[in-house]
Design a protein around this motif. Structure first.
Motif, short mmCIF file in Angstrom:
data_model
loop_
_atom_site.label_atom_id
_atom_site.label_comp_id
_atom_site.label_asym_id
_atom_site.label_seq_id
_atom_site.Cartn_x
_atom_site.Cartn_y
_atom_site.Cartn_z
N GLN A 129 -15.35 -29.41 5.96
CA GLN A 129 -16.34 -30.31 5.41
C GLN A 129 -16.05 -31.74 5.84
N ALA A 130 -17.03 -32.35 6.47
CA ALA A 130 -16.93 -33.74 6.89
C ALA A 130 -17.66 -34.61 5.86
N PRO A 131 -17.32 -35.89 5.77
CA PRO A 131 -17.98 -36.78 4.81
C PRO A 131 -19.49 -36.77 4.96
N GLY A 132 -20.19 -36.59 3.85
CA GLY A 132 -21.64 -36.59 3.87
C GLY A 132 -22.29 -35.32 4.38
N LYS A 133 -21.50 -34.32 4.68
CA LYS A 133 -22.03 -33.07 5.19
C LYS A 133 -21.68 -31.89 4.29
N GLU A 134 -22.43 -30.82 4.44
CA GLU A 134 -22.17 -29.61 3.67
C GLU A 134 -20.95 -28.89 4.23
N ARG A 135 -20.29 -28.14 3.36
CA ARG A 135 -19.17 -27.34 3.81
C ARG A 135 -19.70 -26.18 4.67
N GLU A 136 -19.05 -25.93 5.79
CA GLU A 136 -19.49 -24.88 6.69
C GLU A 136 -18.34 -23.96 7.08
#
Length: 129
Positions: A39-46
């Motif tokens: 998970q990157a900042p501002g993004k959904e966990r993938e």
């Protein structure tokens, strides 16, 4: 009682390699699925990759196919994620996750965050240009 502890995160340059480790303990079943999410900042966990002990089946997210490899050691105590040809977009907090005691078909849910029960605290990977 399942405990997952990630390690190996670091800052690397694009094109470099890194190997993450997930030390696992407390499993009460011989068969289980372990996975890596990020998970990157501002993004959904993938989902990144998953490993199923039944036959040693592996699964990979589309963005990492051909670059990352998930594996388990002989003692079945640690799951690894070998990351090659790293790109800046690979930068994220990487989490180890697991699920055991299921009867459903793994191929139908391995990439779904909500299906996993146990989680580690994460390890940071930063890839610079």
């Amino acid at each position: 009682q399942v405990q997952l502890v990630e390690s190996g995160g670091a800052s690397v340059q694009a094109g470099g390699s890194l190997r993450l480790s997930c030390a696992a303990s407390g499993f009460t079943y011989n068969t289980y699925v372990m996975a890596w999410f990020r998970q990157a900042p501002g993004k959904e966990r993938e989902v990144v990759a998953a490993f199923y002990t039944e036959g040693g089946t592996t699964y990979y997210g589309d963005s990492v196919k051909g670059r990352f490899t998930i594996s388990q050691d002989a003692a079945k105590s640690t799951v690894y994620l070998q990351m090659n040809s790293l790109r800046p977009e690979d930068s994220a907090m990487y989490f180890c996750a697991a699920r055991q005691g299921f009867s459903s078909v793994v191929a139908r849910w391995w990439d779904r965050e909500s299906e996993y029960v146990d989680w580690g605290q994460g390890t940071q990977v930063t890839v610079s240009s």
